[in-house]
Design an enzyme around this catalytic site. Structure first.
Site, PDB file in Angstrom:
ATOM      1  N   LYS A   1     -32.135  15.849   0.354  1.00 30.56           N
ATOM      2  CA  LYS A   1     -32.771  14.489   0.974  1.00 30.56           C
ATOM      3  C   LYS A   1     -32.945  14.811   2.481  1.00 30.56           C
ATOM      4  CE  LYS A   1     -32.426  10.494   3.150  1.00 30.56           C
ATOM      5  NZ  LYS A   1     -33.715  10.394   3.571  1.00 30.56           N
TER       6      LYS A   1
ATOM      7  N   SER B   1     -25.827  11.100  12.194  1.00 24.75           N
ATOM      8  CA  SER B   1     -24.833  10.381  13.128  1.00 24.75           C
ATOM      9  C   SER B   1     -23.529  10.213  12.777  1.00 24.75           C
ATOM     10  CB  SER B   1     -25.555   8.743  13.290  1.00 24.75           C
ATOM     11  OG  SER B   1     -25.493   8.284  11.859  1.00 24.75           O
ATOM     12  N   ASN B   2     -22.445   9.933  13.645  1.00 26.70           N
ATOM     13  CA  ASN B   2     -21.029   9.793  13.290  1.00 26.70           C
ATOM     14  C   ASN B   2     -21.035   8.589  12.170  1.00 26.70           C
ATOM     15  OD1 ASN B   2     -21.005  11.443  15.557  1.00 26.70           O
ATOM     16  ND2 ASN B   2     -18.638  11.134  15.122  1.00 26.70           N
TER      17      ASN B   2
ATOM     18  N   GLY C   1     -22.285   9.723   8.741  1.00 25.14           N
ATOM     19  CA  GLY C   1     -21.498  10.689   8.403  1.00 25.14           C
ATOM     20  C   GLY C   1     -20.117  10.480   7.969  1.00 25.14           C
TER      21      GLY C   1
ATOM     22  N   GLU D   1     -21.371  17.460   9.988  1.00 22.12           N
ATOM     23  CA  GLU D   1     -21.849  17.677  11.510  1.00 22.12           C
ATOM     24  C   GLU D   1     -22.477  16.538  12.092  1.00 22.12           C
ATOM     25  OE1 GLU D   1     -20.597  20.054  13.073  1.00 22.12           O
ATOM     26  OE2 GLU D   1     -20.123  21.413  11.206  1.00 22.12           O
TER      27      GLU D   1
ATOM     28  N   CYS E   1     -27.822  17.825  18.769  1.00 24.83           N
ATOM     29  CA  CYS E   1     -26.306  17.484  18.820  1.00 24.83           C
ATOM     30  C   CYS E   1     -25.553  18.398  20.187  1.00 24.83           C
ATOM     31  CB  CYS E   1     -25.851  17.408  17.850  1.00 24.83           C
ATOM     32  SG  CYS E   1     -25.786  19.136  17.034  1.00 24.83           S
TER      33      CYS E   1
ATOM     34  N   GLU F   1     -22.971   8.958  22.374  1.00 26.95           N
ATOM     35  CA  GLU F   1     -24.054   9.976  22.344  1.00 26.95           C
ATOM     36  C   GLU F   1     -25.344   9.038  22.473  1.00 26.95           C
ATOM     37  OE1 GLU F   1     -24.800  11.761  18.199  1.00 26.95           O
ATOM     38  OE2 GLU F   1     -25.074  13.528  19.571  1.00 26.95           O
TER      39      GLU F   1
HETATM   40  N1  LIG Z   1     -25.864  15.533  15.062  1.00 28.38           N
HETATM   41  C1  LIG Z   1     -27.233  15.506  15.044  1.00 28.38           C
HETATM   42  O1  LIG Z   1     -27.888  16.686  14.990  1.00 28.38           O
HETATM   43  C2  LIG Z   1     -27.872  14.265  14.922  1.00 28.38           C
HETATM   44  C3  LIG Z   1     -27.198  13.148  15.545  1.00 28.38           C
HETATM   45  N2  LIG Z   1     -27.985  12.032  15.246  1.00 28.38           N
HETATM   46  C4  LIG Z   1     -27.465  10.809  15.835  1.00 28.38           C
HETATM   47  O2  LIG Z   1     -27.550   9.845  15.024  1.00 28.38           O
HETATM   48  C5  LIG Z   1     -28.454   8.721  15.753  1.00 28.38           C
HETATM   49  C6  LIG Z   1     -29.311   7.985  14.926  1.00 28.38           C
HETATM   50  O3  LIG Z   1     -30.470   9.048  14.204  1.00 28.38           O
HETATM   51  P1  LIG Z   1     -30.491   8.686  12.666  1.00 28.38           P
HETATM   52  O4  LIG Z   1     -31.967   9.403  12.228  1.00 28.38           O
HETATM   53  O5  LIG Z   1     -30.775   7.157  12.594  1.00 28.38           O
HETATM   54  O6  LIG Z   1     -29.256   9.298  11.976  1.00 28.38           O
HETATM   55  P2  LIG Z   1     -28.784   9.243  10.691  1.00 28.38           P
HETATM   56  O7  LIG Z   1     -27.342   9.591  10.343  1.00 28.38           O
HETATM   57  O8  LIG Z   1     -29.071   7.694  10.200  1.00 28.38           O
HETATM   58  O9  LIG Z   1     -29.728  10.018   9.701  1.00 28.38           O
HETATM   59  C7  LIG Z   1     -29.398  11.469   9.283  1.00 28.38           C
HETATM   60  C8  LIG Z   1     -29.625  11.444   7.857  1.00 28.38           C
HETATM   61  O10 LIG Z   1     -28.825  10.669   6.914  1.00 28.38           O
HETATM   62  C9  LIG Z   1     -29.661   9.879   6.051  1.00 28.38           C
HETATM   63  N3  LIG Z   1     -28.747   8.590   5.929  1.00 28.38           N
HETATM   64  C10 LIG Z   1     -29.226   7.473   6.629  1.00 28.38           C
HETATM   65  N4  LIG Z   1     -28.305   6.426   6.222  1.00 28.38           N
HETATM   66  C11 LIG Z   1     -27.423   7.025   5.173  1.00 28.38           C
HETATM   67  C12 LIG Z   1     -26.586   6.468   4.470  1.00 28.38           C
HETATM   68  N5  LIG Z   1     -26.053   5.216   4.230  1.00 28.38           N
HETATM   69  N6  LIG Z   1     -25.785   7.385   3.504  1.00 28.38           N
HETATM   70  C13 LIG Z   1     -26.448   8.820   3.376  1.00 28.38           C
HETATM   71  N7  LIG Z   1     -27.540   9.238   4.110  1.00 28.38           N
HETATM   72  C14 LIG Z   1     -27.899   8.452   5.057  1.00 28.38           C
HETATM   73  C15 LIG Z   1     -30.806   9.989   6.841  1.00 28.38           C
HETATM   74  O11 LIG Z   1     -32.019   9.449   6.229  1.00 28.38           O
HETATM   75  P3  LIG Z   1     -33.168   8.455   6.549  1.00 28.38           P
HETATM   76  O12 LIG Z   1     -33.677   9.476   7.617  1.00 28.38           O
HETATM   77  O13 LIG Z   1     -33.929   8.008   5.591  1.00 28.38           O
HETATM   78  O14 LIG Z   1     -32.843   7.364   7.536  1.00 28.38           O
HETATM   79  C16 LIG Z   1     -31.041  11.388   7.416  1.00 28.38           C
HETATM   80  O15 LIG Z   1     -31.385  12.156   6.071  1.00 28.38           O
HETATM   81  C17 LIG Z   1     -29.132   9.078  16.964  1.00 28.38           C
HETATM   82  O16 LIG Z   1     -29.217   8.672  17.930  1.00 28.38           O
HETATM   83  C18 LIG Z   1     -27.997  10.571  17.116  1.00 28.38           C
HETATM   84  O17 LIG Z   1     -27.190   9.843  18.155  1.00 28.38           O
HETATM   85  C19 LIG Z   1     -29.247  12.171  14.730  1.00 28.38           C
HETATM   86  C20 LIG Z   1     -29.848  12.848  14.104  1.00 28.38           C
HETATM   87  C21 LIG Z   1     -29.039  14.471  14.247  1.00 28.38           C
HETATM   88  O1  LIG Z   2     -28.555  23.736  19.715  1.00 31.11           O
HETATM   89  C1  LIG Z   2     -28.910  24.092  18.664  1.00 31.11           C
HETATM   90  O2  LIG Z   2     -29.820  24.815  18.515  1.00 31.11           O
HETATM   91  C2  LIG Z   2     -28.550  23.313  17.549  1.00 31.11           C
HETATM   92  C3  LIG Z   2     -28.409  21.984  17.478  1.00 31.11           C
HETATM   93  C4  LIG Z   2     -27.963  21.196  16.568  1.00 31.11           C
HETATM   94  O3  LIG Z   2     -27.466  21.679  15.546  1.00 31.11           O
HETATM   95  C5  LIG Z   2     -28.386  19.919  16.440  1.00 31.11           C
HETATM   96  O4  LIG Z   2     -28.806  19.284  17.350  1.00 31.11           O
HETATM   97  O5  LIG Z   2     -28.058  19.268  15.256  1.00 31.11           O
END
Ligand SMILES: NC(=O)C1=CN([C@@H]2O[C@H](COP(=O)(O)OP(=O)(O)OC[C@H]3O[C@@H](n4cnc5c(N)ncnc54)[C@H](OP(=O)(O)O)[C@@H]3O)[C@@H](O)[C@H]2O)C=CC1
Ligand SMILES: O=C(O)CCC(=O)C(=O)O
Length: 489
Positions: free
Chosen positions: A181, A235-236, A239, A256, A290, A391
């Site tokens: 997904k 996101s946390n 996750g 992660e 991240c 974050e």
């Molecule tokens: N660690 C990292 O690399 C990342 C961190 N983030 C953090 O998260 C914040 C919000 O970003 P966002 O894109 O909303 O992150 P999310 O955690 O919402 O999205 C990450 C993935 O999870 C999916 N998802 C959303 N809701 C659910 C759920 N209830 N159950 C299972 N999967 C779900 C999303 O789908 P869909 O796209 O359809 O919503 C996407 O594929 C950012 O501001 C940042 O702080 C975000 C992205 C990456």
């Molecule tokens: O720093 C990187 O290359 C990877 C970063 C990463 O895993 C993320 O933002 O989710």
């Protein structure tokens, strides 16, 4: 439907080896964050029924897939890598159009995806167990590994090629079938990645992709009884929910999540290099990593010099459309992300930090339809402020002044996150103290906080991850189970 919707390319789900529209033909739009009026593609808005079909296909195909030799699975991944390499421009452009990172970054990430695929293709030929001396002289005692079965991959938009591939490739090479997904934000890029696997001739059902909302498809994956392992980056909040759903039904999971990554600048640092690393680590990809640097902890002896050089260099960065060759910093990936960034900038000011530079929407009219924020530098930040704890996922640097390295490391650890951290110093004692005391899964000396090598383990401490590691050979720990075998003639 407006004219643009009618002329936009349409992308489907990929289920059981075929491209299929979502049940009932439901669609949504993928929008260009550099110009919200531009539709990059029409993408599925899938339902649980679509997910059911994907899971059923993955379940049916997995036995034949796991029975192939690792080298046979590897050959298919090598083929997918070659195909992707030939499409770096096309995939990179789709990524820039969908989530805004600059074209060189997008192409670089696609090339990284190719390298990750090749790395895991090679894993098909490497050892998966050990021979252990048995206490019975006639017996043969050894370990081998079994795939989990079907793995659910939930991936984010910030690295729409590299992150899915560092999950899909090990899942596949170790013999699992997959339901993926992708983030809705980057579903067009995901379809182009998926096409590479299709064209490589992956057997039907082994890898399936379902595009739809996180709360329906993502949560559906987390809760599905026929999905044996779930790997998530995002996101946390999400996750934790994914982890709880998996735990409740005894499925394996790997998370992660976020970071609040510090860079420490010691009194003996090469200040020019430290400024470069802060800018690259904090502002590349518009701060949406991240591993991005967000807290800049500077020892007082070099604080003023560092600050003035940083402001000068950040002021030179060109904000603009990621397709424009002059652009250094693209837009935020979507409107919500831009609003989050702006709200943190307001919060920083309200909490008493001093906004030294940026943090506004650009005045250039050519950028008015995009989700742009100019890179922000805050001074007089204290560790308790929200901008030093939460974050932001945007182009915001928070400067914190400290007396010495000891205090710097204490503050660097003063957060619930523990993903990555770096230090600039010429003193080996400082470097070793930092490596030893820093509570982070990735620590880097005289290098920026971002930048992950595909052959090395990657993951966080504290609330940044589920304490598991991805990438390199560490991946085998999640995607397989050890089987201990005792054989007596
Ligand atoms: N660690 C990292 O690399 C990342 C961190 N983030 C953090 O998260 C914040 C919000 O970003 P966002 O894109 O909303 O992150 P999310 O955690 O919402 O999205 C990450 C993935 O999870 C999916 N998802 C959303 N809701 C659910 C759920 N209830 N159950 C299972 N999967 C779900 C999303 O789908 P869909 O796209 O359809 O919503 C996407 O594929 C950012 O501001 C940042 O702080 C975000 C992205 C990456
Ligand atoms: O720093 C990187 O290359 C990877 C970063 C990463 O895993 C993320 O933002 O989710």
């Amino acid at each position: 439907m407006n004219d643009m919707t009618q002329t936009s390319p349409v992308y489907d789900n990929y289920i059981n080896g075929e491209w299929k529209s979502a049940e009932g033909g439901r669609t949504q739009k993928s929008i260009n964050p550099a110009n919200k009026n531009e539709i990059v593609g029409i993408i599925p808005d899938s339902s649980k029924q679509d997910l059911e079909k994907a899971v059923a296909a993955a379940k049916t195909s997995r036995l034949a897939w796991r029975k192939l030799a690792g080298a046979q699975r590897g050959n298919l991944l090598f083929k997918a890598a070659d195909i992707m390499e030939n499409r770096i421009n096309e995939i990179g452009e789709a990524m820039t159009l969908e989530m805004g990172k600059t074209l060189p970054e997008a192409k670089g990430e696609t090339a990284r995806g190719v390298a990750i695929l090749r790395y895991y293709a090679g894993e098909g030929m490497r050892k998966i167990g050990d021979v252990i001396p048995s206490s019975d002289a006639d017996a043969f005692l050894y370990t081998t590994r079994s795939p989990l079965g079907t793995v659910g991959v939930i991936s984010p938009w910030n690295f729409p090629v590299a992150i899915p591939i560092w999950k899909l490739a090990p899942a596949l090479i170790y013999g699992n079938s997959v339901v993926w997904k992708p983030a809705t934000e980057t579903a067009v890029t995901a379809a182009k990645v998926m096409q590479c696997f299709h064209d490589a001739g992956l057997p039907a059902g082994v890898l399936n992709m379902v595009v739809g909302s996180g709360s329906v498809i993502g949560q559906g994956i987390a809760e599905h009884a026929d999905i044996n392992g779930i790997t998530f980056t995002g996101s946390n909040a999400v996750g934790q929910a994914v982890g709880q759903a998996a735990l409740a039904r005894g499925a394996k999971y790997q998370l992660e999540m976020g970071g609040k990554n510090p860079i420490i600048i010691a009194a003996d640092a090469d200040v020019d290099l430290a400024v470069e690393a802060t800018i690259s680590g904090g502002l590349r990809s518009t701060g949406q990593k991240c591993t991005a640097t967000s807290r800049v902890i500077v020892v007082k002896d070099v604080y003023e010099e560092f600050k003035s050089k940083l402001i000068q260099k950040v002021a030179e960065l060109k904000v603009g459309n990621g397709l424009d060759a002059q652009t250094w910093l693209g837009p935020c990936a979507n409107e919500k992300q831009m609003e989050t960034v702006i709200s943190y900038i307001r919060k920083g000011v309200d909490e008493g930090a001093v906004l030294l530079h940026g943090g506004t929407r650009p005045t250039d009219r050519a950028l008015s339809d995009g989700f742009y924020v100019t890179p922000a530098i805050f001074d007089k930040v204290t560790s308790k402020m929200a901008i030093a704890q939460e974050e932001i996922f945007g182009p915001v640097l928070a400067l914190i002044e400290v007396n010495d390295i000891q205090e710097a490391i204490e503050l660097a650890n003063d957060t619930t996150y523990g993903l990555s951290a770096s230090i600039y110093t010429r003193n080996i004692g400082n470097a070793l103290q930092f490596v030893q005391d820093m509570e982070a899964g990735l620590v880097r000396v005289n290098a920026e906080t971002a930048g992950v090598e595909l052959q090395a383990p990657f993951g966080g401490m504290k609330q940044s991850s589920s304490h598991s590691r991805e990438q390199g050979q560490a991946a085998i720990e999640f995607y397989t189970s050890i089987k201990t075998v005792f054989i007596k003639p």
